[in-house]
Design an enzyme around this catalytic site. Structure first.
Site, PDB file in Angstrom:
ATOM      1  N   ASN A   1      -9.413  -1.518  -1.169  1.00 20.74           N
ATOM      2  CA  ASN A   1      -9.136  -2.612  -2.097  1.00 20.74           C
ATOM      3  C   ASN A   1     -10.483  -3.213  -2.498  1.00 20.74           C
ATOM      4  O   ASN A   1     -11.334  -3.409  -1.634  1.00 20.74           O
ATOM      5  CB  ASN A   1      -8.271  -3.676  -1.389  1.00 20.74           C
ATOM      6  N   PRO A   2     -10.673  -3.507  -3.812  1.00 23.77           N
ATOM      7  CA  PRO A   2     -11.956  -4.126  -4.189  1.00 23.77           C
ATOM      8  C   PRO A   2     -12.099  -5.551  -3.652  1.00 23.77           C
ATOM      9  O   PRO A   2     -13.187  -6.095  -3.585  1.00 23.77           O
ATOM     10  CB  PRO A   2     -11.917  -4.122  -5.723  1.00 23.77           C
TER      11      PRO A   2
ATOM     12  N   HIS B   1      10.462  -1.011  -2.872  1.00 21.83           N
ATOM     13  CA  HIS B   1      11.049  -2.047  -3.736  1.00 21.83           C
ATOM     14  C   HIS B   1      11.871  -1.454  -4.867  1.00 21.83           C
ATOM     15  O   HIS B   1      12.094  -2.096  -5.899  1.00 21.83           O
ATOM     16  CB  HIS B   1       9.937  -2.937  -4.317  1.00 21.83           C
TER      17      HIS B   1
ATOM     18  N   GLY C   1      -4.517  -0.817  -2.390  1.00 22.77           N
ATOM     19  CA  GLY C   1      -4.161  -1.513  -3.631  1.00 22.77           C
ATOM     20  C   GLY C   1      -3.039  -2.520  -3.504  1.00 22.77           C
ATOM     21  O   GLY C   1      -2.238  -2.685  -4.435  1.00 22.77           O
ATOM     22  N   THR C   2      -2.977  -3.208  -2.361  1.00 28.39           N
ATOM     23  CA  THR C   2      -1.970  -4.257  -2.224  1.00 28.39           C
ATOM     24  C   THR C   2      -2.605  -5.525  -1.676  1.00 28.39           C
ATOM     25  O   THR C   2      -3.493  -5.468  -0.836  1.00 28.39           O
ATOM     26  CB  THR C   2      -0.796  -3.816  -1.319  1.00 28.39           C
TER      27      THR C   2
ATOM     28  N   GLN D   1       5.155   0.120  -2.808  1.00 30.53           N
ATOM     29  CA  GLN D   1       5.813  -1.116  -3.263  1.00 30.53           C
ATOM     30  C   GLN D   1       6.010  -1.056  -4.769  1.00 30.53           C
ATOM     31  O   GLN D   1       6.713  -1.876  -5.340  1.00 30.53           O
ATOM     32  CB  GLN D   1       4.970  -2.342  -2.916  1.00 30.53           C
TER      33      GLN D   1
HETATM   34  N1  APR Z   1      -7.817  -0.204  -6.659  1.00 23.64           N
HETATM   35  C1  APR Z   1      -7.346  -0.756  -5.517  1.00 23.64           C
HETATM   36  N2  APR Z   1      -6.872  -2.030  -5.438  1.00 23.64           N
HETATM   37  C2  APR Z   1      -6.875  -2.751  -6.587  1.00 23.64           C
HETATM   38  C3  APR Z   1      -7.348  -2.243  -7.819  1.00 23.64           C
HETATM   39  C4  APR Z   1      -7.832  -0.905  -7.821  1.00 23.64           C
HETATM   40  N3  APR Z   1      -8.300  -0.344  -8.953  1.00 23.64           N
HETATM   41  N4  APR Z   1      -7.216  -3.229  -8.766  1.00 23.64           N
HETATM   42  C5  APR Z   1      -6.674  -4.302  -8.145  1.00 23.64           C
HETATM   43  N5  APR Z   1      -6.473  -4.023  -6.834  1.00 23.64           N
HETATM   44  C6  APR Z   1      -5.883  -4.854  -5.779  1.00 23.64           C
HETATM   45  C7  APR Z   1      -6.076  -6.328  -5.934  1.00 23.64           C
HETATM   46  O1  APR Z   1      -7.295  -6.734  -5.321  1.00 23.64           O
HETATM   47  C8  APR Z   1      -4.856  -6.858  -5.152  1.00 23.64           C
HETATM   48  O2  APR Z   1      -5.187  -6.985  -3.772  1.00 23.64           O
HETATM   49  O3  APR Z   1      -4.495  -4.641  -5.871  1.00 23.64           O
HETATM   50  C9  APR Z   1      -3.817  -5.755  -5.308  1.00 23.64           C
HETATM   51  C10 APR Z   1      -2.659  -6.125  -6.224  1.00 23.64           C
HETATM   52  O4  APR Z   1      -1.968  -7.180  -5.606  1.00 23.64           O
HETATM   53  P1  APR Z   1      -0.593  -7.696  -6.233  1.00 23.64           P
HETATM   54  O5  APR Z   1      -0.755  -7.924  -7.698  1.00 23.64           O
HETATM   55  O6  APR Z   1      -0.132  -8.798  -5.344  1.00 23.64           O
HETATM   56  O7  APR Z   1       0.404  -6.443  -6.099  1.00 23.64           O
HETATM   57  P2  APR Z   1       1.155  -5.951  -4.790  1.00 23.64           P
HETATM   58  O8  APR Z   1       0.321  -6.156  -3.559  1.00 23.64           O
HETATM   59  O9  APR Z   1       1.618  -4.572  -5.050  1.00 23.64           O
HETATM   60  O10 APR Z   1       2.431  -6.937  -4.743  1.00 23.64           O
HETATM   61  C11 APR Z   1       3.394  -6.690  -3.725  1.00 23.64           C
HETATM   62  O11 APR Z   1       4.825  -8.347  -4.750  1.00 23.64           O
HETATM   63  O12 APR Z   1       5.494  -9.207  -6.788  1.00 23.64           O
HETATM   64  C12 APR Z   1       5.899  -8.427  -5.701  1.00 23.64           C
HETATM   65  O13 APR Z   1       7.492  -6.690  -5.662  1.00 23.64           O
HETATM   66  C13 APR Z   1       6.221  -7.033  -6.150  1.00 23.64           C
HETATM   67  O14 APR Z   1       5.712  -4.922  -5.082  1.00 23.64           O
HETATM   68  C14 APR Z   1       5.156  -6.175  -5.479  1.00 23.64           C
HETATM   69  C15 APR Z   1       4.760  -7.008  -4.281  1.00 23.64           C
END
Ligand code: APR
Length: 252
Positions: free
Chosen positions: A219-220, A121, A193-194, A103
């Site tokens: 994911n933490p 994306h 990590g999402t 993503q």
């Molecule tokens: N390792 C693994 N996971 C982690 C770490 C790490 N070091 N640090 C943070 N996280 C996790 C957080 O706990 C959270 O669940 O990464 C996740 C980040 O979540 P978001 O900020 O929502 O990012 P993402 O899931 O990629 O968002 C999806 O939303 O805004 C839109 O298009 C954008 O692609 C993005 C989509």
């Protein structure tokens, strides 16, 4: 934190040489210094990404939206891939059945060496003509940091360019959807990590489960999908994947 027993369950699965698909989110780039969207540093000048990453916001104020993307491009240009990107790139190199769907738009998976990345994306390093003028290709790469002008202009029609990313309310490229759905026909699916809040990307895990895949979440923090996941490895991607590395190298 994930336990040795948890990791042993994943290693056992890897031993069956499964077709493997990984879905990554912003958490994989966090250790490289790229802010996540919903984490504590997710704001820019008090704007939420969801306010800026939309066609309506661009129509209303293309300069403001490009100011944000230019700021993010400058930030990302200073970042390098971290251990999580490196392990995934090596896994991709050694396992021909491995598919990475991301993503993330930062390009760090490609910079780490992962090939054929499914960019769900789009890419912050690509641009498109906002008017989709006949003379311009559908998208092209533009690495300029900082941008020569805000908003940058299309060399074919002189109109504004737009970032080559998918905005809220926009559809995903049908070719990307097709590749991603094919990738859910696997035996092992890891979501790393999402926050699993944004669809259709977050739906890929359920699709993989329906195809019989063993699902893993790294994911933490917990996500809305955690309870339905077969194996949750509660930890940072760079740490968990680094710990997995030695066993992974023996199996793939
Ligand atoms: N390792 C693994 N996971 C982690 C770490 C790490 N070091 N640090 C943070 N996280 C996790 C957080 O706990 C959270 O669940 O990464 C996740 C980040 O979540 P978001 O900020 O929502 O990012 P993402 O899931 O990629 O968002 C999806 O939303 O805004 C839109 O298009 C954008 O692609 C993005 C989509």
């Amino acid at each position: 934190m994930s336990t040795d027993l948890d990791l042993a369950r994943l290693v056992e699965r890897l031993g069956t040489r499964p077709r493997t698909t990984v879905l990554t989110g912003a958490g994989v780039s966090a250790a490289s210094g790229v802010p996540t969207f919903r984490g504590e540093h997710g704001l820019w000048k008090s704007h939420h990404p969801a306010e800026l990453a939309t066609p309506e916001a661009f129509e209303r104020d293309p300069a403001l939206v490009w100011e944000w993307y230019d700021w993010r491009r400058q930030q990302i240009a200073a970042c390098t891939p971290n251990r999580a990107h490196a392990v995934l790139a090596e896994w991709n190199r050694r396992d021909p059945t491995f598919t990475l769907v991301t993503q993330n738009v930062d390009g760090l998976h490609e910079l780490a060496g992962t090939t054929d990345v499914v960019r769900f994306h789009g890419s912050i390093w690509e641009v498109r003509c906002w008017r989709a003028c006949a003379a311009s290709p559908s998208r092209w790469r533009d690495d300029s940091v900082p941008l020569p002008s805000i908003p940058p202009t299309c060399p074919h029609c002189d109109g504004p360019l737009r970032p080559g990313v998918v905005w809220f309310g926009e559809g995903i490229d049908p070719a990307v959807i097709a590749r991603s759905e094919l990738a859910t026909r696997c035996e092992l699916f890891l979501t790393i990590g999402t926050s699993s809040l944004v669809y259709p990307a977050a739906g890929l895990v359920q699709q993989a489960r329906r195809h019989g895949a063993f699902t893993v979440e790294i994911n933490p923090e917990a996500t809305p999908l955690s309870s339905g996941i077969d194996l949750v490895l509660r930890g940072k991607a760079e740490d968990v994947l680094d710990t997995l590395w030695p066993q992974l190298m023996q199996i793939t």
